[in-house]
Motif scaffolding. Sequence first.
Motif, short mmCIF file in Angstrom:
data_model
loop_
_atom_site.label_atom_id
_atom_site.label_comp_id
_atom_site.label_asym_id
_atom_site.label_seq_id
_atom_site.Cartn_x
_atom_site.Cartn_y
_atom_site.Cartn_z
N LYS A 451 0.84 -1.20 0.00
CA LYS A 451 0.00 0.00 0.00
C LYS A 451 0.88 1.25 0.00
O LYS A 451 1.95 1.28 0.60
CB LYS A 451 -0.92 0.01 1.23
N ILE A 452 0.40 2.28 -0.66
CA ILE A 452 1.11 3.56 -0.66
C ILE A 452 1.15 4.11 0.76
O ILE A 452 0.15 4.10 1.48
CB ILE A 452 0.42 4.56 -1.60
N CYS A 453 2.32 4.57 1.17
CA CYS A 453 2.47 5.13 2.51
C CYS A 453 1.56 6.35 2.67
O CYS A 453 1.66 7.30 1.88
CB CYS A 453 3.93 5.52 2.75
N PRO A 454 0.69 6.37 3.66
CA PRO A 454 -0.23 7.51 3.82
C PRO A 454 0.46 8.79 4.25
O PRO A 454 -0.09 9.88 4.08
CB PRO A 454 -1.20 7.02 4.91
N LYS A 457 2.07 10.21 0.70
CA LYS A 457 1.29 9.97 -0.51
C LYS A 457 1.05 11.27 -1.26
O LYS A 457 0.59 12.25 -0.69
CB LYS A 457 -0.05 9.33 -0.11
N GLU A 459 -0.12 12.96 -5.36
CA GLU A 459 -0.69 12.68 -6.67
C GLU A 459 0.31 13.05 -7.75
O GLU A 459 1.06 14.03 -7.62
CB GLU A 459 -1.98 13.47 -6.86
N TRP A 475 -1.43 8.02 -7.79
CA TRP A 475 -0.77 8.43 -6.54
C TRP A 475 0.48 7.58 -6.35
O TRP A 475 0.59 6.46 -6.85
CB TRP A 475 -1.71 8.24 -5.35
N GLU A 476 1.42 8.12 -5.60
CA GLU A 476 2.62 7.38 -5.24
C GLU A 476 3.15 7.90 -3.91
O GLU A 476 2.79 9.01 -3.48
CB GLU A 476 3.70 7.53 -6.33
N GLY A 477 3.99 7.11 -3.28
CA GLY A 477 4.65 7.55 -2.05
C GLY A 477 6.03 8.09 -2.39
O GLY A 477 6.81 7.44 -3.07
N TYR A 488 6.08 2.87 0.45
CA TYR A 488 5.03 1.89 0.74
C TYR A 488 5.05 1.56 2.24
O TYR A 488 6.10 1.53 2.88
CB TYR A 488 5.27 0.58 -0.02
N THR A 543 0.09 1.23 -6.32
CA THR A 543 0.61 1.79 -7.56
C THR A 543 0.48 0.78 -8.69
O THR A 543 0.42 -0.43 -8.46
CB THR A 543 2.08 2.19 -7.42
#
Length: 555
Positions: A451-454, A457, A459, A475-477, A488, A543
């Motif tokens: 999961k993308i790191c909150p 994160k 755009e 979106w990406e981290g 992530y 991603t």
Amino acid sequence: MREKLGQILVRLGVASGEEVDRALKVQQEEGGLRRVGEILMDSGLKEDDLVRALSVQSGLPIGGEEFPESLPLDKLSFPFLKANALMPLKLDDGLLSLAVGDPTKSDAIDSIKASFGFRIRPCIVKKSALLSHLDSLYASHDAMMRRLVEGVIEEEELAVQEGGTDVSHLKDLAQDKGIIQLVDLVIENAVKDRASDIHVEPEEAYMRVRYRIDGILYDKEMFPFRMQAAFSSRIKLLSHMNIAERRLPQDGRIRGNFGGKDIDIRVSTLPTVHGESIVMRILDREASFISLDDIGFSRDLLDRYGALIKKPYGMILITGPTGSGKTTTLYASLVKLNSPEKKIITAEEPVEYLLRGINQIQVRSKIGLTFANGLRHIVRQDPDIIMVGEIRDLETAGISIHAALTGHLLFSTLHTNDAPSATTRLVDMGVEPYLVSSTLIGVMAQRLVRKICPHCKTEREPDSQAREQGIERLWEGKGCENCYGTGYRGRLAIFELMLIDDDLRELITRNATSREIKEKAAASGMTTLRQDGLRKVKEGITTIDEVYRVTQIEL
């Protein structure tokens, strides 16, 4: 060409031409082992003045000495940072602020940029202050590791000098205070880093320790090769294995408190050319159990799977490679179905988590309690629901089919790449196609994606590959201290649920290929692993690169 450092020092008025000439002569006599600035500092040059000159020469700004209490990027080893006089200061939105003590080490800065993809904002600081702070950050960890390693090696040399037998020597090493502390520290660090596995791998000149975090392996420690015997002996002693046996694979289990948590560890050893390779699977008994609602199902898929597992009888298979979360899905399914009016029995190897109200059997092949033998007796216990950890052979498959035919709801797993391949795998084992079509009611394949790191994160503009998939927002981290710079944090599952209807039963009965079955299932509305993953990309959960990484079978 850059202005020479000596010329800058003279121009700034902090050193004379004669002093610079003497320093150059000393440098030549020493064979270039030290830089001119370091030699001049021995003669009274202030380090602050040297930093000013280096700033002029390199064009980098001068930074302060407010260093972080913990590094925002811990995947850079201490030896690398110390050798190149570098210190990560702050990681924010893909921009890494970097303290530089020696601006001539530009290759090291370029290496960080290439390895992690960060934009770098360097600044010049006093090298002595930087190295001193690095030492203080790593003192406890590095000094403890070094002290423990040296103590274990000394203990080994003493045992050899005293002429102890091989087995007694290994037992003594395994019970030495130093090796006990070292093994405990390695496990505690793995627990702290959220690792799922510890890999201990002997090489020709050293022993490497790696952690698997969110499905990816990272190097963590490098020990001298002479540590291998003591380290593996300690692990085997804790796992109740035969210390003297180093020629054959062994399996064991460790239970203990590490890092303040009650941890179960499944241990596997494998003899290699340079020694025993050890893998330790970490199971946190205190971790909160994941329910079906949290496992990664979309609402539509959860409704369909929830209706499937409420069927009164039939066989449901969960498929995927090792480490794809199949056991977690099975446990979550059983917890959902568990109620006072149902009798649930499982046969597992091993029992990973204890489930209240469910009868769990630990398979022990060495004493004859195999999946097939255990299942044969389970059906005599009047169960409503049965879970078999894995269908590995025709005998287990045959008894499972029989249990499903006689009114039981049976869950199990298979190692196949997708859901349709499960039917052909059972037939390849020797199960008659008509029996598979009569009992199988659903197959679900799954994979785990990061999961993308909150915390980092962001755009970004979708590329052509994303637009081809109908994805308009991505979106990406960027990487931060919360995700160790990877972008992530944590994982969730993507799914491919194939419900067996009359059309699929007809195909299975006439022994159709997995491709034919997949095409029919897709025409009936089955969402593939790739499609479910791309749906989670659109939702900003993961991603597109991560989805493609775990669904290569569909390329």
